[in-house]
Design an enzyme around this catalytic site. Structure first.
Site, short mmCIF file in Angstrom:
data_model
loop_
_atom_site.label_atom_id
_atom_site.label_comp_id
_atom_site.label_asym_id
_atom_site.label_seq_id
_atom_site.Cartn_x
_atom_site.Cartn_y
_atom_site.Cartn_z
N LYS A 175 -11.79 -23.75 -6.96
CA LYS A 175 -12.73 -24.45 -6.09
C LYS A 175 -11.97 -24.97 -4.88
O LYS A 175 -11.19 -25.92 -4.97
CB LYS A 175 -13.40 -25.63 -6.81
CG LYS A 175 -14.53 -26.26 -5.98
CD LYS A 175 -14.87 -27.67 -6.38
CE LYS A 175 -14.03 -28.69 -5.67
NZ LYS A 175 -14.31 -28.80 -4.21
N GLU A 248 -2.28 -33.91 -9.78
CA GLU A 248 -1.21 -34.12 -8.79
C GLU A 248 -1.84 -34.90 -7.66
O GLU A 248 -2.65 -34.36 -6.90
CB GLU A 248 -0.64 -32.77 -8.34
CG GLU A 248 0.67 -32.91 -7.58
CD GLU A 248 0.46 -33.16 -6.10
OE1 GLU A 248 0.67 -34.32 -5.65
OE2 GLU A 248 0.09 -32.22 -5.39
N CYS A 282 1.56 -34.86 0.65
CA CYS A 282 1.73 -35.99 -0.26
C CYS A 282 3.20 -36.33 -0.49
O CYS A 282 3.54 -37.46 -0.81
CB CYS A 282 1.03 -35.71 -1.58
SG CYS A 282 1.50 -34.13 -2.34
N GLU A 380 -0.53 -45.15 1.61
CA GLU A 380 -0.17 -43.82 2.13
C GLU A 380 -1.08 -43.51 3.31
O GLU A 380 -2.29 -43.32 3.14
CB GLU A 380 -0.34 -42.75 1.04
CG GLU A 380 -0.03 -41.36 1.52
CD GLU A 380 -0.32 -40.27 0.50
OE1 GLU A 380 0.33 -39.23 0.54
OE2 GLU A 380 -1.24 -40.48 -0.35
#
Length: 479
Positions: A175, A248, A282, A380
Site C-alpha cells: 500500500k 519503523e 527519519c 522531529e
C-alpha cells in the site's frame, strides 16, 4: 526481463497480475509546482478482499517453491526495474520532489537491496542433537503480508519490504502512501511480468485503505513505516486479529561531536546529513551536541557550508534541498520555523519559506544553542532545520542525547575510537555510528528503540520477522 512500462499512463491497482481500474480515482501533486499529477485508483473493500484472496491462494504454491526459484525471480525483477529506471527516476522526482541525483541513489540502493535479499537464505538451525533425537528450529513463512510504505523513500522502503517477504516464501500486498502512489504502482506493473499471479500486488487508495488492510482477518503481518502517531493506530488495529507487526517509526537522531574532531573533514558530511531530502528522512541528524571548546568554530563551518546548499526543483542541476513533499508536512515545517521569532531563538543561519513559488519550498535553517526544552530539540521537524547545542561533560551529553522517547539512530564523532565506541554503546538507538551517520545495508538490521518502532527490517533479523519460529523434534530409533 526487458518489459517496459509507460510511466505517464493511468495505472490500475495490480491485483492477481492484472491492472484493475476503480470507479473512483484521485491524484497527488508535484510538490515543486503544485500541479496535479495523473489519476490513480482508489481501492475499495472489495478490491482489498479480492487481492487478499488471490494472495492467500498464491501463498500455497509460492511457499513451497525452492529458495533458488524465489531468488531467481527476485533477480529477474531487479533486472526489469533496471530496464525502466531512467523513466522511473523522473517519475520519482515528480511525485516525491527529491533531486534527480537522490532519486538515482534511491534506485541504486533498491537494486542493491533486492539483489542482496536474493542471496539471504533463512536455513533450519540444529539446536541439539544426540543419539536419540535431533531438534531443529525452522522458519516457515507467515502467509499473506502487507507493506505500508511512506512518502519519503517510496521505492527503497517499498522494495525493502518486498524482498524479505518474498524470499522467505510469503506473498505481499503493497500500500503506497496516498502522497506518492505512482512509482509503487508502476513497480507492481513491472512485477506482473515476473512473479506468479497473486504473489506481489499493489493497492492504491485514500486514508481509509490502511484500516481495511490492518483489520483484514486474512492478512498475517503488517510492516509499517511512518509516523509514531500512525504507528500506534496500526498496532492497535493489528491487535484485533493478533497480526504480526513490524513498525519503523520516527526518530530524533542526536550526533555527539567531541572536541578532537577534524571540523573541516566532517562538516560537509554532517551538514548534508541534515538537509538531504529536505530533512525528510527519519534517520537524519536532528540534534547536534557539540563540545563547547569547538562549538563556535563548528557552528561557523556549518554555516559556511550551508551557504553552498542549493534549494530548488529536483530537475535543476546541483540541487540538494527540494520541496517539502506535501502540503500537510509543509504546514508543519512552517509552524516549526514560526517558533524562531515566537521563542526568540538565535539563528546561526536563517532559512525561511520561499513564498513566491507554487511549490512547497523552505530553505535550510540552523538554530544556535536553543534551550534544551525547545520544540526544535524535543520534536522531529522532518524539514531542513536543525539545532546546535553545547556540551562540556560527557555523561551529560549522553544523558541529553538519550532524553527522548525516540531511539532510531545516533552517532558519535571522535578521533579517539575507543572513546567514541564507549559513548556509542551508551546511546539508546537501533543504529549507532562512530564517525558516520545514516549508513544502512540490506544485510544489517534496521529498527528503533522506544517509540521509534518495534522489530527490525533487513538483515537476518528482519527476514526472520516474516517467518514463524517452529521447533521440530525428531526422535530416532523409536520405531
Amino acid at each position: 526481463m526487458g518489459v517496459k512500462v509507460d510511466v505517464t499512463k493511468y495505472p490500475g491497482n495490480v491485483i492477481n497480475n492484472k491492472l484493475v481500474p476503480t470507479a473512483a480515482t484521485r491524484h497527488s501533486v508535484n510538490p515543486s509546482t503544485g500541479k496535479a499529477l495523473y489519476e490513480v485508483p482508489v481501492a475499495t473493500q472489495q478490491d482489498v478482499d479480492t487481492a487478499v484472496k488471490h494472495a492467500r491462494d498464491a501463498f500455497r504454491a509460492w511457499s513451497q517453491t525452492t529458495f533458488s526459484e524465489r531468488a531467481n525471480l527476485l533477480l529477474a525483477f531487479a533486472d526489469a526495474i533496471e530496464a525502466n529506471r531512467e523513466d522511473m527516476e523522473k517519475l520519482l522526482v515528480q511525485e516525491q520532489g527529491k533531486p534527480l541525483s537522490l532519486a538515482k541513489t534511491e534506485f541504486d540502493m533498491t537494486l542493491i537491496w533486492l539483489r542482496a535479499f536474493a542471496t539471504m537464505e533463512i536455513k533450519d538451525e540444529v539446536l541439539d542433537e544426540n543419539d536419540e533425537r535431533i531438534v531443529y528450529q525452522t522458519f516457515p513463512p507467515l502467509g499473506v503480508c502487507c507493506g505500508i510504505v511512506p512518502w519519503n523513500w517510496p521505492v527503497l522502503l517499498g522494495m525493502g519490504k518486498l524482498g524479505p517477504a518474498l524470499i522467505t516464501g510469503n506473498t505481499l500486498i503493497i500500500k503506497p502512501s496516498p502522497f506518492t502512489p505512482y512509482c509503487d504502482l508502476k513497480l507492481g506493473e513491472i512485477g506482473m511480468s515476473v512473479f506468479p499471479p497473486g504473489v506481489f500486488q499493489v493497492l492504491s487508495g485514500g486514508d481509509d485503505l490502511g484500516p481495511m488492510l490492518t483489520e483484514h482477518p486474512d492478512i498475517d503481518k503488517i510492516s509499517f513505516t511512518g509516523s509514531i502517531f500512525t504507528g500506534k493506530k496500526v498496532m492497535e488495529s493489528c491487535a484485533k486479529t493478533l497480526k504480526r507487526v513490524t513498525l519503523e517509526l520516527g526518530g530524533n537522531d542526536p550526533a555527539i561531536i567531541c572536541e578532537d574532531v577534524d571540523i573541516e573533514k566532517i562538516v560537509p558530511k554532517l551538514a548534508t546529513l541534515v538537509f538531504l531530502n529536505s530533512g525528510q528522512i527519519c534517520m537524519l541528524v536532528k540534534r547536534y551536541y557539540v563540545h563547547e571548546k569547538i562549538y563556535d568554530q563548528f557552528r561557523d563551518a556549518m554555516v559556511e557550508f550551508t551557504k553552498s546548499i542549493k534549494t530548488g526543483d529536483g530537475f535543476e542541476p546541483d540541487v540538494t534541498v527540494g520541496p517539502i513533499q506535501n502540503s500537510m508536512q509543509y504546514e508543519k515545517v512552517k509552524d516549526m520555523y514560526s517558533e524562531i521569532s515566537k521563542c526568540s531563538w538565535k539563528t546561526a543561519f536563517e532559512g525561511g519559506v520561499k513564498e513566491a513559488t507554487n511549490g512547497f519550498f523552505i530553505t535550510p535553517a540552523i538554530i544556535d544553542n536553543p534551550p534544551e526544552d525547545s520544540r526544535i530539540v524535543t520534536e522531529e521537524p522532518f524539514g531542513p532545520i536543525v539545532p546546535l547545542l553545547k556540551w562540556s561533560n560527557e555523561d551529560d551529553a549522553i544523558e541529553r542525547a538519550n532524553n527522548s522517547k525516540t531511539g532510531l539512530g545516533a552517532s558519535v564523532w571522535c578521533k579517539d575510537l575507543k572513546r567514541g565506541e564507549r559513548i556509542a554503546r551508551q546511546l539508546s538507538a537501533g543504529s549507532v555510528w562512530v564517525n558516520s551517520h545514516f549508513d544502512v545495508a540490506p544485510n544489517v538490521p534496521f529498527g528503533g528503540h522506544k517509540w521509534s518502532g518495534i522489530g527490525s527490517e533487513w538483515g537476518t533479523t528482519g527476514l526472520k520477522s516474516y517467518c514463524n519460529s517452529r521447533s521440530l523434534w525428531v526422535w530416532k530409533n523409536v520405531m
